[in-house]
Structures are given as C-alpha cells and as structure tokens.
Design a protein around this motif. Structure first.
Motif, PDB file in Angstrom:
ATOM      1  N   PRO A  28      80.902   2.151  16.913  1.00  0.00           N
ATOM      2  CA  PRO A  28      80.973   2.487  15.819  1.00  0.00           C
ATOM      3  C   PRO A  28      80.839   1.355  14.696  1.00  0.00           C
ATOM      4  O   PRO A  28      80.760   1.661  13.663  1.00  0.00           O
ATOM      5  CB  PRO A  28      82.897   2.783  15.820  1.00  0.00           C
ATOM      6  N   LEU A  29      81.015   0.043  15.080  1.00  0.00           N
ATOM      7  CA  LEU A  29      80.660  -1.072  14.313  1.00  0.00           C
ATOM      8  C   LEU A  29      78.950  -1.049  14.195  1.00  0.00           C
ATOM      9  O   LEU A  29      78.815  -2.068  13.565  1.00  0.00           O
ATOM     10  CB  LEU A  29      81.145  -2.247  14.939  1.00  0.00           C
ATOM     11  N   ASP A  43      67.699   3.124  22.595  1.00  0.00           N
ATOM     12  CA  ASP A  43      69.062   3.339  23.245  1.00  0.00           C
ATOM     13  C   ASP A  43      69.736   1.957  22.807  1.00  0.00           C
ATOM     14  O   ASP A  43      69.602   0.742  23.212  1.00  0.00           O
ATOM     15  CB  ASP A  43      68.769   3.347  24.473  1.00  0.00           C
ATOM     16  N   MET A  44      71.073   1.983  21.884  1.00  0.00           N
ATOM     17  CA  MET A  44      71.577   0.876  21.412  1.00  0.00           C
ATOM     18  C   MET A  44      72.507   0.156  22.642  1.00  0.00           C
ATOM     19  O   MET A  44      72.577  -1.095  22.343  1.00  0.00           O
ATOM     20  CB  MET A  44      72.467   1.478  20.317  1.00  0.00           C
ATOM     21  N   TRP A  45      72.874   0.859  23.218  1.00  0.00           N
ATOM     22  CA  TRP A  45      73.583   0.184  24.515  1.00  0.00           C
ATOM     23  C   TRP A  45      72.570  -0.763  25.250  1.00  0.00           C
ATOM     24  O   TRP A  45      72.961  -1.836  25.579  1.00  0.00           O
ATOM     25  CB  TRP A  45      74.068   1.222  25.678  1.00  0.00           C
ATOM     26  N   ALA A  46      71.376  -0.136  25.462  1.00  0.00           N
ATOM     27  CA  ALA A  46      70.560  -1.098  26.300  1.00  0.00           C
ATOM     28  C   ALA A  46      69.870  -2.319  25.352  1.00  0.00           C
ATOM     29  O   ALA A  46      69.735  -3.308  25.943  1.00  0.00           O
ATOM     30  CB  ALA A  46      69.274  -0.174  26.584  1.00  0.00           C
ATOM     31  N   LEU A  94      86.183  -7.636  15.531  1.00  0.00           N
ATOM     32  CA  LEU A  94      86.474  -7.837  16.842  1.00  0.00           C
ATOM     33  C   LEU A  94      87.622  -8.942  16.750  1.00  0.00           C
ATOM     34  O   LEU A  94      88.862  -8.980  17.526  1.00  0.00           O
ATOM     35  CB  LEU A  94      85.605  -8.178  17.587  1.00  0.00           C
ATOM     36  N   ARG A  95      87.618  -9.968  15.962  1.00  0.00           N
ATOM     37  CA  ARG A  95      88.234 -10.945  16.008  1.00  0.00           C
ATOM     38  C   ARG A  95      89.856 -10.584  15.497  1.00  0.00           C
ATOM     39  O   ARG A  95      90.842 -10.897  15.955  1.00  0.00           O
ATOM     40  CB  ARG A  95      87.865 -12.226  14.943  1.00  0.00           C
ATOM     41  N   GLY A  96      89.774  -9.862  14.375  1.00  0.00           N
ATOM     42  CA  GLY A  96      90.935  -9.043  14.006  1.00  0.00           C
ATOM     43  C   GLY A  96      91.597  -8.275  15.048  1.00  0.00           C
ATOM     44  O   GLY A  96      92.947  -8.336  14.836  1.00  0.00           O
ATOM     45  N   TRP A  97      90.773  -7.526  15.768  1.00  0.00           N
ATOM     46  CA  TRP A  97      91.618  -6.743  16.905  1.00  0.00           C
ATOM     47  C   TRP A  97      91.838  -7.671  17.947  1.00  0.00           C
ATOM     48  O   TRP A  97      93.367  -7.195  18.494  1.00  0.00           O
ATOM     49  CB  TRP A  97      90.363  -5.709  17.310  1.00  0.00           C
ATOM     50  N   VAL A  98      91.417  -8.732  18.559  1.00  0.00           N
ATOM     51  CA  VAL A  98      91.975  -9.468  19.335  1.00  0.00           C
ATOM     52  C   VAL A  98      93.106 -10.059  18.816  1.00  0.00           C
ATOM     53  O   VAL A  98      94.134 -10.317  19.617  1.00  0.00           O
ATOM     54  CB  VAL A  98      90.848 -10.784  19.666  1.00  0.00           C
TER      55      VAL A  98
END
Length: 272
Positions: A28-29, A43-46, A94-98
């Motif tokens: 989502p980011l 393919d954004m995962w790849a 991600l830093r906020g989530w961690v």
C-alpha cells in the motif's frame, strides 16, 4: 497465469527476497502508476525484490539475474523513487510501525548522531575526499538514529567534510520531519561534536540539548559508551548489505537512498 518473475518470487529463490506477507505489508505504500500514461505492466513484487537483490548482494544494476525484471526497469524505479522522496516516505512509515510494535510513540525523545567514513569505489569521483583521521579516501555517512537504532535521517558527503558543519545539515533534515520528531529534545554524540559553539547552535536553532559522551582517558580496548553504541550497531546492520560495504554510487543521493532501502528491508522483516 502468473508471470515467470512472479512465480520465481513466490519460491523465494534469493535470500534477499521478500515473502508474500512481507510484500503485502509495504504494497500500500508503493505509489500508484501516474495517470495518463500506459498501464503499469511491471510486477512490483519482483521489482522490489530486484532492488533488494542489488542492495543485499552488492551486484551492478546490469548484473541483475535474468529471472528478475529488466535492469533498466528496476533502475528506473529506484531512481524515480529516490528523486520524488518515495524511499524516505516508505522508510518513515515503517519506522513508525516498528516503534509502535515496540510500544513506543512514533516520535522519539532522544536521538544519537555519528558518522562513518567508507571507501569509495574506483569509478566514483563526485563528492569524494580523504579522511585523515580514519585514513580513508571516499565518502562519509552522517547518521541520526533513535534509541532503537532506527534511522531518522542520513547525509552522505565527501570523507573530508567537517563533522560539525555537516551535522547541522543532517539535524536540520531531522527537524524538518515535523510531528515525527515532535517529542525529541536530547541528542547524544561523541567527542567529535563537542565545543560550546556547536552546542549553542543545536539549542538555539533546533531547541534540543546536545549531550557529548567522551571515552574515559584511562580506558583500554573496547569500551561500551552510553547511547553511542546504538548508532554503532546501526552501522553494523548496514554492513550486512554488500552494496554498502563501499560507496559504489555515482551520486551521494543514491548512497543515501541505499541506506534507507537497507533499513526498509530490515524493518519489513521485523514486522512480518
């Protein structure tokens, strides 16, 4: 029918790959495709796995394995997200989530600053200098981290750049994070940042207190110094990314992006 790159990623062929669960955390980011152009076919995962492959394995962009997206596509995403601030935005979220996962508010109350001189690769010529103290020709990474060792901001300069002068630029970047650092009031540093003029600048300009931790004169060998070990541990984390073992980037901005990407991978793996 799944593409070859998608099928390969699902098999987690490389140690640098994200699992599907880890990718879903940051999906989502990822910015959507720009309107008005062709639909996004990559393919954004790849693509993310290919970028992580470069950072972790330390290879050249042109040496990305053939079962990953074309190197030109992967590099274009890296460059565009470096230029528009996407890597920093993903990193900060991600830093906020961690921090939340560790029972901490998003904004730290204390931070630690330090710098690391790293040798530059042979083909790197821009913004390169010689650090006489460390006897290193290359670049210097100026880092600000919270007390968990998570990066707040990084600044890459020539290795001969003044620590105090560049620390002002780096700390201004931290201040510009706004509410993400609204509780910050204390910054820890080593003796290289001592001196009344710099301490006054930090207080008058940023409204923070600078606490310098000096190594005891009588100490011999390794000494664990209060708070300073936190940023040293972060430098150690970065060393697990081979692309960061030297500075291989033509532009300092790319070097900074590589640090954020390395931390993104570390934080995603902690969260999922």
């Amino acid at each position: 029918m799944k593409s070859n790159s998608t099928a390969r990623a699902m098999n987690k062929a490389y140690t640098s790959d994200l699992t599907r669960e880890q990718f879903e955390l940051i999906e989502p980011l990822i910015p959507p495709a720009k309107p008005g152009g062709r639909p996004r076919s990559a393919d954004m995962w790849a693509v993310i796995n290919a970028i992580f492959y470069v950072v972790v394995q330390g290879c050249k962009w042109r040496d990305i394995p053939g079962d990953l997206p074309p190197w030109s596509t992967v590099y274009t995403y890296f460059r565009n997200w470096r230029n528009d601030g996407t890597w920093v935005a993903i990193h900060d979220r991600l830093r906020g989530w961690v921090r939340a996962n560790n029972g901490r508010p998003e904004s730290p109350t204390e931070a630690v600053i330090d710098s690391q001189s790293v040798q530059s690769a042979t083909m790197v010529h821009d913004c390169v200098g010689y650090d006489g103290g460390k006897q290193v020709k290359g670049r210097k990474r100026h880092l600000t981290v919270d007390t968990l060792g998570l990066v707040l901001r990084v600044l890459v300069t020539a290795a001969n750049a003044s620590e105090k002068t560049q620390a002002k630029t780096m700390l201004k970047r931290v201040k510009q994070m706004g509410d993400k650092v609204k509780r910050l009031y204390l910054v820890w540093a080593d003796g290289g940042y001592s001196g009344a003029p710099f301490l006054r600048w930090v207080m008058d300009t940023l409204g923070w207190i600078l606490q310098v931790v000096l190594r005891p004169e009588e100490a011999k060998g390794f000494v664990l110094l209060k708070r300073r070990w936190v940023v040293e541990r972060t430098f150690g984390w970065l060393n697990w990314s081979r692309r960061l073992s030297k500075d291989y980037e033509r532009l300092p901005a790319s070097s900074e992006a590589m640090v954020y990407i390395s931390m993104i991978r570390l934080m995603v793996r902690r969260l999922a």
